[in-house]
Enzyme design. Structure first.
Site, PDB file in Angstrom:
ATOM      1  N   ASP A 121      34.562 -71.645  34.587  1.00  0.00           N
ATOM      2  CA  ASP A 121      33.574 -71.834  35.648  1.00  0.00           C
ATOM      3  C   ASP A 121      33.020 -70.479  36.082  1.00  0.00           C
ATOM      4  O   ASP A 121      33.624 -69.436  35.844  1.00  0.00           O
ATOM      5  CB  ASP A 121      34.208 -72.507  36.866  1.00  0.00           C
ATOM      6  CG  ASP A 121      34.630 -73.945  36.590  1.00  0.00           C
ATOM      7  OD1 ASP A 121      33.882 -74.641  35.882  1.00  0.00           O
ATOM      8  OD2 ASP A 121      35.701 -74.342  37.070  1.00  0.00           O
TER       9      ASP A 121
ATOM     10  N   ASP B 233      32.651 -68.842  39.468  1.00  0.00           N
ATOM     11  CA  ASP B 233      33.119 -69.041  40.835  1.00  0.00           C
ATOM     12  C   ASP B 233      32.287 -68.204  41.803  1.00  0.00           C
ATOM     13  O   ASP B 233      32.226 -66.974  41.683  1.00  0.00           O
ATOM     14  CB  ASP B 233      34.589 -68.640  40.951  1.00  0.00           C
ATOM     15  CG  ASP B 233      35.491 -69.570  40.160  1.00  0.00           C
ATOM     16  OD1 ASP B 233      35.373 -70.789  40.347  1.00  0.00           O
ATOM     17  OD2 ASP B 233      36.305 -69.076  39.360  1.00  0.00           O
TER      18      ASP B 233
END
Length: 232
Positions: free
Chosen positions: A153, A155
């Protein structure tokens, strides 16, 4: 004050103390030695609970006064994908300097090619908002090591200044989910944080959300958190 996800650089004495907590010949010792040699920062983490905290590298639980709880996250093993995570505690006097998490434009060089164009649009669209990067992308940008994987991901930390900015910013981030694997947190003035995806889903389903702070994880309400952004 050292907030969660802030970056902290240690003094030489600080690195020597941290290195002394790890057994020579172990992956932990090797990772700490490399961080010290490269003067890479550690990441501020939630404080250990005095009664239930796991032991640090020195084997002691809890967080004595005057110490900062930090973390060292090594890149995934290229074969096993195992992740070495070291919870550390360092006396505040050994913090040479610290900073907020990285700005969006500071991590562009570490992005995979396929993410760069939409990330650039996100950076432009979020100008004026306090949006920063932590996690795997930030560590890859800081160290040059390979943290990002296909399932990684991006973040992001979002610190809204008022309710209008909160609503606009979360909708902006949600608008890029089809192009970027975004994740992360909204940070409120008190330092309490909520996953911004959960915040958006809670709007439709429930008022209660999981709230993280520097000292705890608990359930709270969106109303209470939004009140922090309203005029007194």
């Amino acid at each position: 004050m050292h907030a969660r996800h802030d970056l902290a650089w240690l003094t030489r004495d600080g690195w020597q103390d941290v290195l002394a907590t790890a057994t020579q010949g172990t992956p932990a010792h090797a990772a700490i030695a490399r961080w010290a040699a490269c003067d890479w920062p550690l990441v501020v983490r939630r404080r250990d609970d005095a009664a239930q905290a796991p032991a640090s590298a020195s084997g002691h639980a809890g967080e004595p006064a005057g110490e900062i709880c930090l973390g060292l996250a090594a890149p995934p093993d290229p074969v096993s994908a195992a992740k070495l995570r070291l919870p550390l505690r360092v006396p505040a006097r050994h913090i040479a300097r610290h900073s907020a998490p990285m700005a969006l434009d500071a991590v562009v060089h570490a992005l995979p090619a396929g993410w760069r164009a939409p990330f650039a649009r996100l950076a432009t669209a979020s100008a004026g908002l306090d949006v920063r990067v932590f996690g795997s992308l930030a560590l890859q940008a800081l160290t040059g090591q390979a943290y990002l994987r296909d399932a990684s991901d991006i973040d992001l930390l979002f610190r809204p200044r008022d309710s209008l900015e909160l609503d606009a910013g979360t909708l902006l981030l949600a608008g890029f989910l089809d192009e970027l694997p975004l994740d992360g947190e909204i940070i409120f003035p008190s330092g309490q944080a909520v996953a911004w995806k959960e915040w958006l889903n809670a709007h439709a389903h429930t008022e209660r959300v999981l709230v993280k702070s520097h000292v705890s994880v608990k359930l709270g309400t969106r109303t209470e958190l939004r009140a922090e952004l309203e005029p007194a």
